[in-house]
Design an enzyme around this catalytic site. Structure first.
Site, PDB file in Angstrom:
ATOM      1  N   SER A 244      -8.351 -14.939  -1.269  1.00  0.00           N
ATOM      2  CA  SER A 244      -8.058 -13.746  -0.479  1.00  0.00           C
ATOM      3  C   SER A 244      -7.765 -14.140   0.962  1.00  0.00           C
ATOM      4  CB  SER A 244      -9.242 -12.781  -0.512  1.00  0.00           C
ATOM      5  OG  SER A 244      -9.044 -11.740   0.426  1.00  0.00           O
TER       6      SER A 244
ATOM      7  N   HIS B 203      -4.109 -13.564  -2.812  1.00  0.00           N
ATOM      8  CA  HIS B 203      -4.571 -12.179  -2.881  1.00  0.00           C
ATOM      9  C   HIS B 203      -4.506 -11.569  -1.484  1.00  0.00           C
ATOM     10  CE1 HIS B 203      -6.811  -8.882  -4.797  1.00  0.00           C
ATOM     11  NE2 HIS B 203      -7.475  -8.778  -3.658  1.00  0.00           N
TER      12      HIS B 203
ATOM     13  N   ASP C 110      -5.339  -8.335   0.707  1.00  0.00           N
ATOM     14  CA  ASP C 110      -6.097  -7.089   0.785  1.00  0.00           C
ATOM     15  C   ASP C 110      -5.536  -6.189   1.871  1.00  0.00           C
ATOM     16  OD1 ASP C 110      -8.219  -7.346  -1.179  1.00  0.00           O
ATOM     17  OD2 ASP C 110      -8.958  -9.000   0.042  1.00  0.00           O
TER      18      ASP C 110
ATOM     19  N   MET D  22      -6.025  -2.587   3.683  1.00  0.00           N
ATOM     20  CA  MET D  22      -6.979  -1.498   3.904  1.00  0.00           C
ATOM     21  C   MET D  22      -6.462  -0.593   5.019  1.00  0.00           C
ATOM     22  SD  MET D  22     -10.506  -3.706   3.899  1.00  0.00           S
ATOM     23  CE  MET D  22     -10.717  -5.127   2.822  1.00  0.00           C
TER      24      MET D  22
ATOM     25  N   HIS E  31      -3.295  -6.000  -3.054  1.00  0.00           N
ATOM     26  CA  HIS E  31      -4.331  -5.048  -3.457  1.00  0.00           C
ATOM     27  C   HIS E  31      -4.385  -3.920  -2.432  1.00  0.00           C
ATOM     28  CE1 HIS E  31      -8.983  -4.462  -4.049  1.00  0.00           C
ATOM     29  NE2 HIS E  31      -8.290  -3.409  -4.465  1.00  0.00           N
TER      30      HIS E  31
ATOM     31  N   MET F 274      -5.924  -0.951  -0.943  1.00  0.00           N
ATOM     32  CA  MET F 274      -7.127  -0.124  -0.797  1.00  0.00           C
ATOM     33  C   MET F 274      -6.796   0.964   0.219  1.00  0.00           C
ATOM     34  SD  MET F 274     -10.110  -3.026  -0.886  1.00  0.00           S
ATOM     35  CE  MET F 274      -9.107  -4.410  -0.354  1.00  0.00           C
TER      36      MET F 274
ATOM     37  N   MET G  28     -13.795  -4.164  -9.153  1.00  0.00           N
ATOM     38  CA  MET G  28     -14.453  -4.551  -7.904  1.00  0.00           C
ATOM     39  C   MET G  28     -15.916  -4.896  -8.181  1.00  0.00           C
ATOM     40  SD  MET G  28     -12.182  -4.495  -5.525  1.00  0.00           S
ATOM     41  CE  MET G  28     -13.348  -4.827  -4.190  1.00  0.00           C
TER      42      MET G  28
ATOM     43  N   ASP H 233     -13.053  -9.014  -7.921  1.00  0.00           N
ATOM     44  CA  ASP H 233     -12.930  -9.243  -6.485  1.00  0.00           C
ATOM     45  C   ASP H 233     -14.241  -8.865  -5.821  1.00  0.00           C
ATOM     46  OD1 ASP H 233     -12.236  -9.378  -3.820  1.00  0.00           O
ATOM     47  OD2 ASP H 233     -10.620  -7.906  -3.936  1.00  0.00           O
ATOM     48  N   GLY H 234     -14.857  -9.862  -5.154  1.00  0.00           N
ATOM     49  CA  GLY H 234     -16.066  -9.590  -4.385  1.00  0.00           C
ATOM     50  C   GLY H 234     -17.246 -10.452  -4.778  1.00  0.00           C
TER      51      GLY H 234
END
Length: 212
Positions: A10, A35, A37, A39, A68, A70, A139, A172-173
């Site tokens: 990520s 990846h 992210d 947001m 991804h 979000m 997630m 993920d996480g």
């Protein structure tokens, strides 16, 4: 789904002052995907990057760009992220008024489609779209911030999805060497890793260790 576990570092955990170099470094180290992210400060309580960053780093790497979203109402931004160079666009089922419309728009841009669920969302919420997407992202932390602890109970969702879905399953996480092994055993195909890669001195060794 895959012969080997795919590793998707990520970039949220990368050094943004030298992001281009970091992208090249994970590619040379053996990463399979990057990846990304995204947001918006609405769907999750944080703001990260937009399509301009994706467009800027796209020419620097041949990695598969796993974006991804979000964000609220993701269908509005599919075109921008597709045109910027995303290969997979994953949206949250909880953020969509019409998941089917969002998938159709992603497909119309010639991109792979993924759908994600938060820890509190039941797997049954995916039933109407499982036959329409390439990947399900489970997630394993609450989305919005890096560095959270892995929610091992989410692997039960992975097992449940595995029974009725033939595509990729990603988590993920909170991924590290220990949790990666647990996830692979549960049937996960793709591991998103932040500090487990970018927080290490040797990216290649970090990626190898996550594969198990």
């Amino acid at each position: 789904m895959t012969d080997k576990t795919l590793i998707a570092p990520s970039i949220l955990s990368a050094n943004f002052s030298k992001l281009g170099e970091e992208i090249k470094a994970i590619e040379e180290a053996g990463a399979d995907w990057a990846h990304i992210d995204v947001m918006d400060g609405l769907f999750v309580p944080n703001i990260t990057i937009g399509p301009l960053v994706v467009k800027a780093i796209r020419p620097l790497s041949g990695l598969f760009f796993d974006t991804h979203l979000m964000i609220e109402d993701p269908v509005k931004y599919v075109d921008q992220f597709a045109d910027a160079g995303s290969d997979m666009i994953t949206f949250h089922i909880e953020a969509c008024r019409s998941p089917e419309e969002t998938i159709q728009k992603i497909r119309a841009k010639g991109k792979k489609a993924g759908v994600s669920i938060k820890p509190g969302t039941a797997v049954s919420c995916l039933d109407k779209v499982l036959d329409k997407v390439d990947m399900v992202l489970v997630m394993t932390v609450e989305p919005g911030f890096g560095g959270q602890s892995f929610m091992g109970g989410m692997l039960e969702k992975v097992k449940e999805i595995k029974k009725k879905f033939n595509g990729y399953i990603q988590i993920d996480g909170g991924v590290d060497k220990k949790t990666a092994k647990e996830a692979i055993t549960a049937g996960v195909d793709i591991l998103v890793a932040g500090t487990a890669v970018f927080g290490q001195e040797d990216y290649a060794e970090a990626i190898r260790s996550l594969r198990g």
